[in-house]
Design an enzyme around this catalytic site. Structure first.
Site, PDB file in Angstrom:
ATOM      1  N   LYS A 226       0.823  -1.221   0.000  1.00 30.87           N
ATOM      2  CA  LYS A 226       0.000   0.000   0.000  1.00 30.87           C
ATOM      3  C   LYS A 226       0.852   1.264   0.000  1.00 30.87           C
ATOM      4  CE  LYS A 226      -4.350  -1.818   1.280  1.00 30.87           C
ATOM      5  NZ  LYS A 226      -5.647  -1.723   1.889  1.00 30.87           N
TER       6      LYS A 226
ATOM      7  N   LYS B  19      -5.049 -10.010  -6.315  1.00 30.42           N
ATOM      8  CA  LYS B  19      -6.300 -10.193  -5.570  1.00 30.42           C
ATOM      9  C   LYS B  19      -7.369  -9.207  -6.052  1.00 30.42           C
ATOM     10  CE  LYS B  19      -6.629  -7.623  -1.391  1.00 30.42           C
ATOM     11  NZ  LYS B  19      -7.185  -7.367  -0.109  1.00 30.42           N
TER      12      LYS B  19
ATOM     13  N   LYS C 150     -11.140  -3.681  -3.814  1.00 27.44           N
ATOM     14  CA  LYS C 150     -12.029  -2.531  -3.987  1.00 27.44           C
ATOM     15  C   LYS C 150     -11.253  -1.298  -4.395  1.00 27.44           C
ATOM     16  CE  LYS C 150     -13.345  -2.849   0.620  1.00 27.44           C
ATOM     17  NZ  LYS C 150     -13.044  -2.654   2.020  1.00 27.44           N
TER      18      LYS C 150
HETATM   19  P1  ATP Z   1      -8.444  -3.411  -0.526  1.00 26.68           P
HETATM   20  O1  ATP Z   1      -8.864  -4.392  -1.555  1.00 26.68           O
HETATM   21  O2  ATP Z   1      -8.749  -2.001  -0.876  1.00 26.68           O
HETATM   22  O3  ATP Z   1      -7.064  -3.633  -0.024  1.00 26.68           O
HETATM   23  P2  ATP Z   1      -9.763  -5.070   1.221  1.00 26.68           P
HETATM   24  O4  ATP Z   1     -11.101  -5.363   0.630  1.00 26.68           O
HETATM   25  O5  ATP Z   1      -8.698  -6.071   1.134  1.00 26.68           O
HETATM   26  O6  ATP Z   1      -9.346  -3.654   0.706  1.00 26.68           O
HETATM   27  P3  ATP Z   1     -10.959  -5.009   3.786  1.00 26.68           P
HETATM   28  O7  ATP Z   1     -12.193  -4.332   3.363  1.00 26.68           O
HETATM   29  O8  ATP Z   1     -10.502  -4.596   5.110  1.00 26.68           O
HETATM   30  O9  ATP Z   1      -9.812  -4.751   2.755  1.00 26.68           O
HETATM   31  O10 ATP Z   1     -11.149  -6.579   3.732  1.00 26.68           O
HETATM   32  C1  ATP Z   1     -12.176  -7.157   4.475  1.00 26.68           C
HETATM   33  C2  ATP Z   1     -12.122  -8.657   4.427  1.00 26.68           C
HETATM   34  O11 ATP Z   1     -12.302  -9.135   3.096  1.00 26.68           O
HETATM   35  C3  ATP Z   1     -10.797  -9.236   4.926  1.00 26.68           C
HETATM   36  O12 ATP Z   1     -11.081 -10.377   5.727  1.00 26.68           O
HETATM   37  C4  ATP Z   1     -10.102  -9.645   3.669  1.00 26.68           C
HETATM   38  O13 ATP Z   1      -9.215 -10.714   3.877  1.00 26.68           O
HETATM   39  C5  ATP Z   1     -11.264 -10.064   2.789  1.00 26.68           C
HETATM   40  N1  ATP Z   1     -10.935  -9.939   1.374  1.00 26.68           N
HETATM   41  C6  ATP Z   1     -10.612  -8.788   0.715  1.00 26.68           C
HETATM   42  N2  ATP Z   1     -10.349  -9.042  -0.579  1.00 26.68           N
HETATM   43  C7  ATP Z   1     -10.502 -10.383  -0.749  1.00 26.68           C
HETATM   44  C8  ATP Z   1     -10.371 -11.265  -1.875  1.00 26.68           C
HETATM   45  N3  ATP Z   1     -10.039 -10.806  -3.075  1.00 26.68           N
HETATM   46  N4  ATP Z   1     -10.604 -12.581  -1.688  1.00 26.68           N
HETATM   47  C9  ATP Z   1     -10.963 -13.057  -0.477  1.00 26.68           C
HETATM   48  N5  ATP Z   1     -11.100 -12.291   0.615  1.00 26.68           N
HETATM   49  C10 ATP Z   1     -10.880 -10.965   0.499  1.00 26.68           C
END
Ligand code: ATP
Ligand code: LTN
Length: 341
Positions: free
Chosen positions: A118, A201, A204
């Site tokens: 990040k 991955k 968002k």
């Molecule tokens: P960013 O993608 O902007 O880094 P994020 O979605 O990873 O944000 P959070 O919103 O805090 O960050 O994630 C919330 C939960 O969703 C966490 O448990 C994370 O591990 C899960 N998660 C996020 N992206 C994925 C993915 N692509 N596949 C599976 N689990 C995910």
């Protein structure tokens, strides 16, 4: 090994840093609902203090927090059975994070891959909060003496750090005060990959909206994004081994499996020999079937934000009733004088 001296309690959090994606749903929300429905003590948090480790427009942050709450409820979290609240309303999180800033070592935090990803090349200009982020995450969990944390695979390293912080605190002060938490990372949907690049991955914060499915996407958008998802010209093989070096195809199989509650093996067995011309529309139908009711319920809930705020306030009061006594004991262990009547 799970810590048996503490009653089972689940804690997890999601950042209100944008809209929810299919990755958040399959990797996190869906599991949160399963844990709640299994009757476990469950606490779920919108981690707004984590979100501001990178710049957030205040009006958008407010909206994203309420929309995330609507997403939790629409996905099946019942605020009467789970505690649902936003982090900043319970001051124990920030206070315990300070204690943990003094327990965690610079070297531990420097190894965190999420910070490196990040902060990017411009780490000197990243906020101090982004660097200290995992100590706040440890505080979220340990302020409730939670024992189990369902997350996507990307959070594994942060949970290891949470264990290290708890163990060092217990060791330094000669107590068994904080549990050593267990990550709960299992099944096909723990790492949903980008629809444009099967090695990244689904996120968002990816600049390309075509790389992800948002829970607010309508049926046509979901179908269009899956139709355009990057794949290869080969048909699906008859066993998973055949997908070893086909990350995009493997990702779509995993998504299908997680949405249908099947194993990826069962999905390839069902579609063996079929091309993506058949598989993608079937996946789109399945995704729309599962996501459309959540989408509709989110829209309905967002029409009454006063009610959402009321739910979060009530959840915060219940969360505070658990966290405050744990924080008080922690301060006492550390030697901080508590003289107020
Ligand atoms: P960013 O993608 O902007 O880094 P994020 O979605 O990873 O944000 P959070 O919103 O805090 O960050 O994630 C919330 C939960 O969703 C966490 O448990 C994370 O591990 C899960 N998660 C996020 N992206 C994925 C993915 N692509 N596949 C599976 N689990 C995910
Ligand atoms: N770091 C997580 C979000 C998060 C979290 C937590 C998850 C903050 N606090 C406590 C589980 C438990 C993320 O970026 N996905």
């Amino acid at each position: 090994m799970s810590d048996t001296s503490f009653a089972p309690r689940i804690f997890s959090g999601i950042q209100p840093s944008g809209g929810l994606t299919l990755g958040n749903y399959l990797g996190a929300l869906k599991r949160f609902v399963q844990a709640q429905d299994a009757g476990t003590d469950t606490i779920y948090c919108m981690v707004d203090l984590h979100a501001i480790t990178v710049w957030q427009d205040p009006a958008k942050l407010r909206h994203a927090t309420r929309e995330l709450a609507a997403g939790f409820i629409a996905a099946g979290i019942d605020p009467a059975r789970s505690i649902l609240f936003n982090q900043s309303q319970v001051s124990a999180h920030a206070e315990l994070a300070w204690i943990f800033n003094c327990v965690a070592r610079m070297g531990w935090l420097k190894r965190m891959t999420q910070f490196k990803d990040k902060a990017g090349k411009n780490a000197e200009n990243a906020s101090v909060g982004l660097f200290a982020y995992p100590a706040l995450m440890a505080a979220d969990i340990l302020a409730y003496h939670a024992t189990h944390v369902p997350v996507g695979e990307d959070q594994k390293q942060h949970l290891e750090l949470t264990r290290d912080i708890a163990a060092k605190f217990n060791h330094d002060f000669g107590v068994e005060f904080f549990p050593i938490v267990e990550p709960v990372i299992e099944g096909a949907g723990t790492r949903v990959m980008s629809l444009r690049d099967g090695t990244k991955k689904m996120s968002k914060s990816d600049p390309s909206d075509m790389s992800r499915i948002n829970l607010t996407d309508d049926a046509d958008t979901i179908a269009q994004k899956l139709r355009k998802a990057r794949t290869d010209p080969e048909p699906l093989p008859d066993s998973l081994d055949g997908l070893a070096d086909r990350p995009e195809a493997r990702n779509l199989v995993n998504i299908y499996a997680a949405l249908a509650d099947m194993t990826p093996d069962a999905v390839v067995a069902q579609y063996a020999g079929q091309g993506f011309g058949t598989f993608k529309p079937a996946l789109a139908d399945l995704a729309v079937d599962k996501l459309a009711p959540i989408n509709a319920e989110m829209t309905r809930l967002m029409q009454d934000v006063t009610e959402i705020d009321r739910i979060l306030g009530e959840g915060a009061a219940r969360a505070n009733a658990i966290a405050q006594p744990i924080l008080d004991q922690c301060y006492d262990i550390v030697g901080l004088v508590r003289a107020r009547a």
